[in-house]
Design a protein around this motif. Structure first.
Motif, PDB file in Angstrom:
ATOM      1  N   ARG A  85      -7.229   8.525   1.480  1.00  0.00           N
ATOM      2  CA  ARG A  85      -6.723   9.520   0.523  1.00  0.00           C
ATOM      3  C   ARG A  85      -7.821  10.503   0.129  1.00  0.00           C
ATOM      4  O   ARG A  85      -7.539  11.636  -0.249  1.00  0.00           O
ATOM      5  CB  ARG A  85      -6.179   8.822  -0.730  1.00  0.00           C
ATOM      6  CG  ARG A  85      -4.928   8.011  -0.498  1.00  0.00           C
ATOM      7  CD  ARG A  85      -4.161   7.756  -1.789  1.00  0.00           C
ATOM      8  NE  ARG A  85      -5.012   7.231  -2.841  1.00  0.00           N
ATOM      9  CZ  ARG A  85      -5.247   5.932  -3.035  1.00  0.00           C
ATOM     10  NH1 ARG A  85      -4.698   5.046  -2.218  1.00  0.00           N
ATOM     11  NH2 ARG A  85      -6.008   5.529  -4.018  1.00  0.00           N
ATOM     12  N   GLY A  86      -9.071  10.041   0.213  1.00  0.00           N
ATOM     13  CA  GLY A  86     -10.189  10.918  -0.092  1.00  0.00           C
ATOM     14  C   GLY A  86     -10.595  11.805   1.070  1.00  0.00           C
ATOM     15  O   GLY A  86     -11.558  12.568   0.960  1.00  0.00           O
ATOM     16  N   GLY A  87      -9.885  11.707   2.184  1.00  0.00           N
ATOM     17  CA  GLY A  87     -10.153  12.595   3.307  1.00  0.00           C
ATOM     18  C   GLY A  87     -11.131  12.070   4.332  1.00  0.00           C
ATOM     19  O   GLY A  87     -11.535  12.811   5.233  1.00  0.00           O
ATOM     20  N   TYR A  88     -11.512  10.801   4.227  1.00  0.00           N
ATOM     21  CA  TYR A  88     -12.482  10.257   5.184  1.00  0.00           C
ATOM     22  C   TYR A  88     -11.819   9.966   6.519  1.00  0.00           C
ATOM     23  O   TYR A  88     -10.721   9.406   6.563  1.00  0.00           O
ATOM     24  CB  TYR A  88     -13.110   8.976   4.635  1.00  0.00           C
ATOM     25  CG  TYR A  88     -14.160   9.229   3.586  1.00  0.00           C
ATOM     26  CD1 TYR A  88     -15.502   9.299   3.927  1.00  0.00           C
ATOM     27  CD2 TYR A  88     -13.806   9.414   2.247  1.00  0.00           C
ATOM     28  CE1 TYR A  88     -16.470   9.538   2.958  1.00  0.00           C
ATOM     29  CE2 TYR A  88     -14.767   9.659   1.284  1.00  0.00           C
ATOM     30  CZ  TYR A  88     -16.097   9.719   1.649  1.00  0.00           C
ATOM     31  OH  TYR A  88     -17.041   9.969   0.704  1.00  0.00           O
ATOM     32  N   PRO A  89     -12.473  10.309   7.646  1.00  0.00           N
ATOM     33  CA  PRO A  89     -11.915   9.985   8.964  1.00  0.00           C
ATOM     34  C   PRO A  89     -11.995   8.487   9.225  1.00  0.00           C
ATOM     35  O   PRO A  89     -12.789   7.765   8.601  1.00  0.00           O
ATOM     36  CB  PRO A  89     -12.798  10.773   9.933  1.00  0.00           C
ATOM     37  CG  PRO A  89     -14.102  10.956   9.211  1.00  0.00           C
ATOM     38  CD  PRO A  89     -13.742  11.060   7.752  1.00  0.00           C
ATOM     39  N   LEU A  90     -11.188   8.027  10.172  1.00  0.00           N
ATOM     40  CA  LEU A  90     -11.098   6.593  10.435  1.00  0.00           C
ATOM     41  C   LEU A  90     -12.430   5.997  10.866  1.00  0.00           C
ATOM     42  O   LEU A  90     -12.769   4.871  10.476  1.00  0.00           O
ATOM     43  CB  LEU A  90     -10.040   6.328  11.506  1.00  0.00           C
ATOM     44  CG  LEU A  90      -8.591   6.625  11.101  1.00  0.00           C
ATOM     45  CD1 LEU A  90      -7.644   6.286  12.242  1.00  0.00           C
ATOM     46  CD2 LEU A  90      -8.195   5.853   9.846  1.00  0.00           C
ATOM     47  N   GLU A  91     -13.213   6.730  11.679  1.00  0.00           N
ATOM     48  CA  GLU A  91     -14.482   6.162  12.134  1.00  0.00           C
ATOM     49  C   GLU A  91     -15.452   5.951  10.980  1.00  0.00           C
ATOM     50  O   GLU A  91     -16.232   4.998  10.973  1.00  0.00           O
ATOM     51  CB  GLU A  91     -15.114   7.049  13.219  1.00  0.00           C
ATOM     52  CG  GLU A  91     -15.413   8.472  12.800  1.00  0.00           C
ATOM     53  CD  GLU A  91     -14.257   9.418  13.063  1.00  0.00           C
ATOM     54  OE1 GLU A  91     -14.499  10.641  13.104  1.00  0.00           O
ATOM     55  OE2 GLU A  91     -13.117   8.935  13.233  1.00  0.00           O
TER      56      GLU A  91
ATOM     57  N   LEU B 299       0.808  -1.218   0.000  1.00  0.00           N
ATOM     58  CA  LEU B 299       0.000   0.000   0.000  1.00  0.00           C
ATOM     59  C   LEU B 299       0.841   1.269   0.000  1.00  0.00           C
ATOM     60  O   LEU B 299       0.312   2.357  -0.267  1.00  0.00           O
ATOM     61  CB  LEU B 299      -0.926   0.015   1.222  1.00  0.00           C
ATOM     62  CG  LEU B 299      -1.944  -1.117   1.322  1.00  0.00           C
ATOM     63  CD1 LEU B 299      -2.731  -1.000   2.623  1.00  0.00           C
ATOM     64  CD2 LEU B 299      -2.893  -1.108   0.137  1.00  0.00           C
ATOM     65  N   GLY B 300       2.109   1.132   0.350  1.00  0.00           N
ATOM     66  CA  GLY B 300       2.945   2.314   0.447  1.00  0.00           C
ATOM     67  C   GLY B 300       2.669   3.121   1.692  1.00  0.00           C
ATOM     68  O   GLY B 300       2.742   4.363   1.678  1.00  0.00           O
ATOM     69  N   VAL B 301       2.328   2.428   2.785  1.00  0.00           N
ATOM     70  CA  VAL B 301       2.085   3.090   4.063  1.00  0.00           C
ATOM     71  C   VAL B 301       3.029   2.502   5.107  1.00  0.00           C
ATOM     72  O   VAL B 301       3.750   1.535   4.840  1.00  0.00           O
ATOM     73  CB  VAL B 301       0.616   2.914   4.521  1.00  0.00           C
ATOM     74  CG1 VAL B 301      -0.332   3.501   3.495  1.00  0.00           C
ATOM     75  CG2 VAL B 301       0.297   1.435   4.786  1.00  0.00           C
ATOM     76  N   THR B 302       3.039   3.065   6.286  1.00  0.00           N
ATOM     77  CA  THR B 302       3.892   2.553   7.353  1.00  0.00           C
ATOM     78  C   THR B 302       3.187   1.452   8.131  1.00  0.00           C
ATOM     79  O   THR B 302       1.957   1.334   8.090  1.00  0.00           O
ATOM     80  CB  THR B 302       4.274   3.678   8.322  1.00  0.00           C
ATOM     81  OG1 THR B 302       3.096   4.126   9.008  1.00  0.00           O
ATOM     82  CG2 THR B 302       4.913   4.847   7.574  1.00  0.00           C
ATOM     83  N   ARG B 303       3.952   0.669   8.861  1.00  0.00           N
ATOM     84  CA  ARG B 303       3.368  -0.349   9.721  1.00  0.00           C
ATOM     85  C   ARG B 303       2.520   0.294  10.818  1.00  0.00           C
ATOM     86  O   ARG B 303       1.489  -0.255  11.209  1.00  0.00           O
ATOM     87  CB  ARG B 303       4.469  -1.200  10.351  1.00  0.00           C
ATOM     88  CG  ARG B 303       5.352  -1.917   9.332  1.00  0.00           C
ATOM     89  CD  ARG B 303       6.354  -2.809  10.018  1.00  0.00           C
ATOM     90  NE  ARG B 303       7.258  -3.426   9.043  1.00  0.00           N
ATOM     91  CZ  ARG B 303       8.038  -4.461   9.299  1.00  0.00           C
ATOM     92  NH1 ARG B 303       8.034  -5.000  10.511  1.00  0.00           N
ATOM     93  NH2 ARG B 303       8.824  -4.956   8.373  1.00  0.00           N
ATOM     94  N   ALA B 304       2.954   1.450  11.285  1.00  0.00           N
ATOM     95  CA  ALA B 304       2.184   2.158  12.320  1.00  0.00           C
ATOM     96  C   ALA B 304       0.806   2.549  11.801  1.00  0.00           C
ATOM     97  O   ALA B 304      -0.179   2.530  12.544  1.00  0.00           O
ATOM     98  CB  ALA B 304       2.945   3.402  12.781  1.00  0.00           C
ATOM     99  N   THR B 305       0.703   2.881  10.512  1.00  0.00           N
ATOM    100  CA  THR B 305      -0.590   3.224   9.918  1.00  0.00           C
ATOM    101  C   THR B 305      -1.520   2.020   9.951  1.00  0.00           C
ATOM    102  O   THR B 305      -2.695   2.133  10.315  1.00  0.00           O
ATOM    103  CB  THR B 305      -0.402   3.703   8.469  1.00  0.00           C
ATOM    104  OG1 THR B 305       0.333   4.928   8.477  1.00  0.00           O
ATOM    105  CG2 THR B 305      -1.741   3.925   7.787  1.00  0.00           C
ATOM    106  N   LEU B 306      -1.009   0.850   9.603  1.00  0.00           N
ATOM    107  CA  LEU B 306      -1.839  -0.355   9.624  1.00  0.00           C
ATOM    108  C   LEU B 306      -2.299  -0.665  11.049  1.00  0.00           C
ATOM    109  O   LEU B 306      -3.442  -1.086  11.257  1.00  0.00           O
ATOM    110  CB  LEU B 306      -1.070  -1.541   9.049  1.00  0.00           C
ATOM    111  CG  LEU B 306      -0.717  -1.460   7.555  1.00  0.00           C
ATOM    112  CD1 LEU B 306       0.053  -2.705   7.132  1.00  0.00           C
ATOM    113  CD2 LEU B 306      -1.967  -1.307   6.707  1.00  0.00           C
ATOM    114  N   ARG B 307      -1.429  -0.449  12.019  1.00  0.00           N
ATOM    115  CA  ARG B 307      -1.825  -0.703  13.408  1.00  0.00           C
ATOM    116  C   ARG B 307      -2.873   0.308  13.864  1.00  0.00           C
ATOM    117  O   ARG B 307      -3.770  -0.037  14.646  1.00  0.00           O
ATOM    118  CB  ARG B 307      -0.590  -0.657  14.299  1.00  0.00           C
ATOM    119  CG  ARG B 307       0.417  -1.784  14.007  1.00  0.00           C
ATOM    120  CD  ARG B 307       1.496  -1.860  15.076  1.00  0.00           C
ATOM    121  NE  ARG B 307       2.480  -2.900  14.752  1.00  0.00           N
ATOM    122  CZ  ARG B 307       3.669  -2.661  14.201  1.00  0.00           C
ATOM    123  NH1 ARG B 307       4.040  -1.425  13.933  1.00  0.00           N
ATOM    124  NH2 ARG B 307       4.496  -3.661  13.932  1.00  0.00           N
ATOM    125  N   ALA B 308      -2.783   1.539  13.378  1.00  0.00           N
ATOM    126  CA  ALA B 308      -3.795   2.547  13.711  1.00  0.00           C
ATOM    127  C   ALA B 308      -5.143   2.160  13.113  1.00  0.00           C
ATOM    128  O   ALA B 308      -6.196   2.333  13.757  1.00  0.00           O
ATOM    129  CB  ALA B 308      -3.365   3.925  13.211  1.00  0.00           C
TER     130      ALA B 308
END
Length: 239
Positions: A179-185, A134-143
């Motif tokens: 990427r579209g700006g949606y919050p995590l919830e 995905l081109g993201v960090t491991r911390a992002t996946l854990r979040a």
């Protein structure tokens, strides 16, 4: 009018009318000298409004709105209505987001052969492999996992996270919506919809029914607002 008259007019039982009054969804009825209830056109309008509110918002919210009105708390009642409309808007936006995301996932080209193959058991990916994809960090996946978006299994031998095909799909969807700006919830809500439907292809087929139900509810809200407005004209409430 008698309880039976009001019940017959609305296609419900006489006991239901009594229950609605006892629950505060109807204003208290006057009584004859012999103790019989006497209902008026105001009670009929209240019952019209309450039943319409139930169709639009459900029993709990409909009852809350009517109880607030009968307690003289107009602002509280209108706030409950506003919250219902706000939820309807969020549902509409979620539907649009899911439709857009599912379309992108279904059109996604095959993964280039230069990408490292999945080496985990059963074709699963490690956190590092999925992060690289995905081109993201491991911390992002854990979040995302902490937010309820991802729920990877654990490798029984190592205890490490093992991302299977459904997890990869959910991660790709989360990446797209993020990427579209949606919050995590909000993303977690979309992912839950896809899991409930059984995957992106199944969800794509279910979107039409979802939209029809949402449209019916929005129309029910309009009907409820009109009936509630007619009842408000009969109540001595001040905003």
């Amino acid at each position: 009018m008698r309880p039976t008259d009001l019940a017959r007019r609305h296609g419900i039982s006489t006991q239901a009318v009594r229950n609605y009054e006892a629950d505060g969804c109807l204003p208290p009825a006057a009584r004859t000298r012999s103790g019989y209830r006497v209902y008026t056109e105001a009670h009929a309008a209240a019952l019209d409004a309450y039943l319409a509110l139930v169709r639009a918002y459900g029993h709990a919210t409909g009852g809350r709105i009517m109880n607030a009105l009968h307690a003289g708390a107009l602002d509280e009642a209108l706030t409950a209505v506003d919250r219902g409309h706000a939820q309807s808007l969020r549902d509409r936006e979620t539907l649009d987001a899911v439709r857009d995301a599912v379309g992108h996932l279904l059109e996604r080209p095959p993964v280039p052969r230069t990408e490292p193959p999945a080496a985990g058991p059963g074709g699963s990916r490690t956190v590092g492999e999925l992060a690289h994809r995905l081109g993201v960090t491991r911390a992002t996946l854990r979040a995302w996992e902490a937010a309820g978006i991802l729920a990877p299994a654990r490798d029984p031998a190592t205890g490490h996270r093992a991302y299977r095909a459904d997890d990869v799909r959910d991660a790709e969807l989360a990446h797209l919506l993020r990427r579209g700006g949606y919050p995590l919830e909000r993303i977690a809500e979309v992912v839950r919809q896809i899991r409930t439907a059984g995957g992106t292809e199944a969800l794509g087929a279910a979107l039409e029914g979802w939209e029809e139900r949402l449209t019916r509810r929005r129309l029910a809200m309009l009907d409820a607002a009109a009936r509630l407005g007619r009842y408000l004209e009969l109540l001595p409430l001040q905003p």
